[in-house]
Design a protein around this motif. Structure first.
Motif, PDB file in Angstrom:
ATOM      1  N   VAL A  74       0.836  -1.203   0.000  1.00 27.54           N
ATOM      2  CA  VAL A  74       0.000   0.000   0.000  1.00 27.54           C
ATOM      3  C   VAL A  74       0.872   1.255   0.000  1.00 27.54           C
ATOM      4  CG1 VAL A  74      -1.634   1.337   1.383  1.00 27.54           C
ATOM      5  CG2 VAL A  74      -1.999  -1.109   1.055  1.00 27.54           C
ATOM      6  N   PHE A  75       1.914   1.276   0.841  1.00 22.00           N
ATOM      7  CA  PHE A  75       2.785   2.452   0.899  1.00 22.00           C
ATOM      8  C   PHE A  75       3.525   2.641  -0.426  1.00 22.00           C
ATOM      9  CE2 PHE A  75       6.535   4.931   1.916  1.00 22.00           C
ATOM     10  CZ  PHE A  75       6.016   5.926   2.722  1.00 22.00           C
ATOM     11  N   THR A  76       3.953   1.540  -1.034  1.00 28.18           N
ATOM     12  CA  THR A  76       4.644   1.636  -2.323  1.00 28.18           C
ATOM     13  C   THR A  76       3.755   2.240  -3.390  1.00 28.18           C
ATOM     14  OG1 THR A  76       6.029  -0.282  -1.780  1.00 28.18           O
ATOM     15  CG2 THR A  76       5.844   0.319  -4.109  1.00 28.18           C
ATOM     16  N   TRP A  77       2.489   1.820  -3.439  1.00 26.39           N
ATOM     17  CA  TRP A  77       1.557   2.426  -4.395  1.00 26.39           C
ATOM     18  C   TRP A  77       1.348   3.905  -4.086  1.00 26.39           C
ATOM     19  CZ3 TRP A  77       0.779   0.852  -8.947  1.00 26.39           C
ATOM     20  CH2 TRP A  77       0.745  -0.501  -9.266  1.00 26.39           C
ATOM     21  N   GLY A  78       1.388   4.251  -2.807  1.00 22.44           N
ATOM     22  CA  GLY A  78       1.315   5.664  -2.448  1.00 22.44           C
ATOM     23  C   GLY A  78       2.476   6.449  -3.040  1.00 22.44           C
ATOM     24  N   MET A  79       3.672   5.861  -3.003  1.00 25.47           N
ATOM     25  CA  MET A  79       4.837   6.534  -3.577  1.00 25.47           C
ATOM     26  C   MET A  79       4.742   6.620  -5.101  1.00 25.47           C
ATOM     27  SD  MET A  79       6.502   7.584  -1.047  1.00 25.47           S
ATOM     28  CE  MET A  79       7.911   8.224  -1.974  1.00 25.47           C
ATOM     29  N   VAL A  80       4.144   5.604  -5.715  1.00 27.52           N
ATOM     30  CA  VAL A  80       3.909   5.665  -7.164  1.00 27.52           C
ATOM     31  C   VAL A  80       3.005   6.851  -7.498  1.00 27.52           C
ATOM     32  CG1 VAL A  80       2.824   4.489  -9.122  1.00 27.52           C
ATOM     33  CG2 VAL A  80       4.310   3.208  -7.559  1.00 27.52           C
ATOM     34  N   LEU A 105      -8.336  -1.557  -3.587  1.00 27.79           N
ATOM     35  CA  LEU A 105      -7.058  -0.921  -3.927  1.00 27.79           C
ATOM     36  C   LEU A 105      -6.929  -0.746  -5.437  1.00 27.79           C
ATOM     37  CD1 LEU A 105      -4.330   0.229  -3.150  1.00 27.79           C
ATOM     38  CD2 LEU A 105      -3.398  -2.103  -3.147  1.00 27.79           C
ATOM     39  N   PHE A 106      -7.277  -1.774  -6.191  1.00 22.86           N
ATOM     40  CA  PHE A 106      -7.205  -1.678  -7.653  1.00 22.86           C
ATOM     41  C   PHE A 106      -8.119  -0.564  -8.164  1.00 22.86           C
ATOM     42  CE2 PHE A 106      -9.055  -2.862 -11.780  1.00 22.86           C
ATOM     43  CZ  PHE A 106      -7.910  -2.852 -12.564  1.00 22.86           C
ATOM     44  N   ILE A 107      -9.343  -0.511  -7.640  1.00 24.03           N
ATOM     45  CA  ILE A 107     -10.281   0.524  -8.077  1.00 24.03           C
ATOM     46  C   ILE A 107      -9.764   1.907  -7.713  1.00 24.03           C
ATOM     47  CG2 ILE A 107     -12.628   1.427  -7.821  1.00 24.03           C
ATOM     48  CD1 ILE A 107     -13.528  -1.476  -7.296  1.00 24.03           C
ATOM     49  N   TYR A 108      -9.180   2.037  -6.523  1.00 24.72           N
ATOM     50  CA  TYR A 108      -8.624   3.317  -6.111  1.00 24.72           C
ATOM     51  C   TYR A 108      -7.556   3.792  -7.093  1.00 24.72           C
ATOM     52  CZ  TYR A 108      -6.375   6.916  -3.320  1.00 24.72           C
ATOM     53  OH  TYR A 108      -5.847   8.118  -2.898  1.00 24.72           O
ATOM     54  N   LEU A 109      -6.713   2.868  -7.536  1.00 19.80           N
ATOM     55  CA  LEU A 109      -5.601   3.235  -8.401  1.00 19.80           C
ATOM     56  C   LEU A 109      -6.040   3.611  -9.819  1.00 19.80           C
ATOM     57  CD1 LEU A 109      -3.031   0.518  -7.272  1.00 19.80           C
ATOM     58  CD2 LEU A 109      -2.947   2.963  -6.750  1.00 19.80           C
ATOM     59  N   VAL A 110      -7.117   2.985 -10.312  1.00 25.97           N
ATOM     60  CA  VAL A 110      -7.475   3.195 -11.723  1.00 25.97           C
ATOM     61  C   VAL A 110      -8.674   4.127 -11.917  1.00 25.97           C
ATOM     62  CG1 VAL A 110      -6.588   0.906 -12.302  1.00 25.97           C
ATOM     63  CG2 VAL A 110      -9.053   1.203 -11.934  1.00 25.97           C
ATOM     64  N   HIS A 111      -9.390   4.463 -10.862  1.00 28.99           N
ATOM     65  CA  HIS A 111     -10.672   5.135 -11.083  1.00 28.99           C
ATOM     66  C   HIS A 111     -10.512   6.541 -11.663  1.00 28.99           C
ATOM     67  CE1 HIS A 111      -9.857   7.255  -7.302  1.00 28.99           C
ATOM     68  NE2 HIS A 111     -10.850   8.065  -7.602  1.00 28.99           N
ATOM     69  N   GLN A 112      -9.472   7.274 -11.259  1.00 24.81           N
ATOM     70  CA  GLN A 112      -9.324   8.632 -11.786  1.00 24.81           C
ATOM     71  C   GLN A 112      -8.997   8.651 -13.279  1.00 24.81           C
ATOM     72  OE1 GLN A 112     -10.545  11.254 -11.046  1.00 24.81           O
ATOM     73  NE2 GLN A 112      -9.382  12.522  -9.633  1.00 24.81           N
ATOM     74  N   PRO A 113      -8.043   7.857 -13.774  1.00 25.35           N
ATOM     75  CA  PRO A 113      -7.847   7.826 -15.229  1.00 25.35           C
ATOM     76  C   PRO A 113      -9.111   7.424 -15.992  1.00 25.35           C
ATOM     77  CG  PRO A 113      -5.991   6.798 -14.124  1.00 25.35           C
ATOM     78  CD  PRO A 113      -7.028   7.058 -13.079  1.00 25.35           C
ATOM     79  N   VAL A 114      -9.860   6.468 -15.441  1.00 24.08           N
ATOM     80  CA  VAL A 114     -11.102   6.046 -16.095  1.00 24.08           C
ATOM     81  C   VAL A 114     -12.115   7.181 -16.100  1.00 24.08           C
ATOM     82  CG1 VAL A 114     -13.089   4.482 -15.935  1.00 24.08           C
ATOM     83  CG2 VAL A 114     -10.769   3.595 -15.611  1.00 24.08           C
TER      84      VAL A 114
END
Length: 231
Positions: free
Chosen positions: A76-82, A206-215
């Motif tokens: 989770v923290f790594t995705w935050g850094m991404v 987590l997956f939805i959180y990461l992709v929802h804004q580009p979508v």
């Protein structure tokens, strides 16, 4: 639904995802298309804040129940850094320095360290964190070294900012709640639920959180093009 999951937690996490997507839709409509919507206060502000609070509380509960919590924390923290890197490229003035994924990653580590501490003590620590958050607001510094702890420089802005003080306090309340209500790691509410789709969203939060804004931005852009063509 799989039998080893607690369905009400998945449903609540799915609800948090829905609230988050709706809130970010409002943000995008205002910021990119000039919609007359207000999200820094009032109803839409509380839609977004309710989503974040639910995520924190449920993440605290899940840390008690889940396997390999430290591996999850690092992920989770790594995705935050991404997201920090991506948003810096987008806008160096408002990029995410310590957003909700950074917060949850750090809080998961702390929650794991407190796994053998009595829930009453964890609850007390939660309120200490909440109180320190109020204290941090009264201090302003000239640098950003203490941003993770809620001490901000003047005129600081960010696309997403949830410091350890006070928000880890909400996470720790979830940890204490999980230790109290889910000792047997079993659902407390008869199920399965009728809103299975919410539980499905919750399992992939987590997956939805990461992709929802580009979508969202892509769909809004295409919708805007169609509107201009046929209006």
């Amino acid at each position: 639904m799989t039998s080893d999951r607690i369905w009400e937690i998945d449903v609540l996490r799915g609800l948090a995802i829905v609230l988050m997507v709706v809130f970010h839709l409002v943000v995008d409509l205002k910021d990119f298309y000039g919609a007359k919507l207000e999200y820094l206060s009032g109803f839409w502000f509380w839609v977004g804040r309710s989503s974040a609070l639910l995520f924190m509380l449920l993440s605290g509960i899940s840390t008690v129940l889940g396997r390999r919590p430290l591996r999850r924390a690092v992920a989770v923290f790594t995705w935050g850094m991404v997201l920090t890197a991506i948003t810096y490229l987008y806008n160096p003035q408002t990029y995410i320095r310590f957003g909700i994924l950074h917060l949850l990653g750090v809080s998961m580590v702390l929650g794991h360290c407190l796994r053998r501490v009595h829930p009453a003590i964890v609850t007390f620590l939660a309120f200490v964190f909440l109180a320190l958050g109020q204290l941090a607001k009264t201090n302003a510094v000239s640098h950003s070294f203490f941003l993770p702890f809620g001490i901000m420089p003047k005129n600081f802005t960010s696309l997403d900012y949830y410091p350890i003080f006070p928000w880890t306090g909400v996470f720790l309340l979830g940890t204490a709640l999980g230790r109290t209500l889910y000792k047997g790691k079993l659902s407390r509410i008869p199920g399965p639920p009728r809103v299975v789709w919410l539980a499905t969203l919750g399992r992939h939060s987590l997956f939805i959180y990461l992709v929802h804004q580009p979508v969202l931005l892509t769909l809004l852009y295409l919708g805007h093009l169609l509107w201009r063509r046929f209006a």
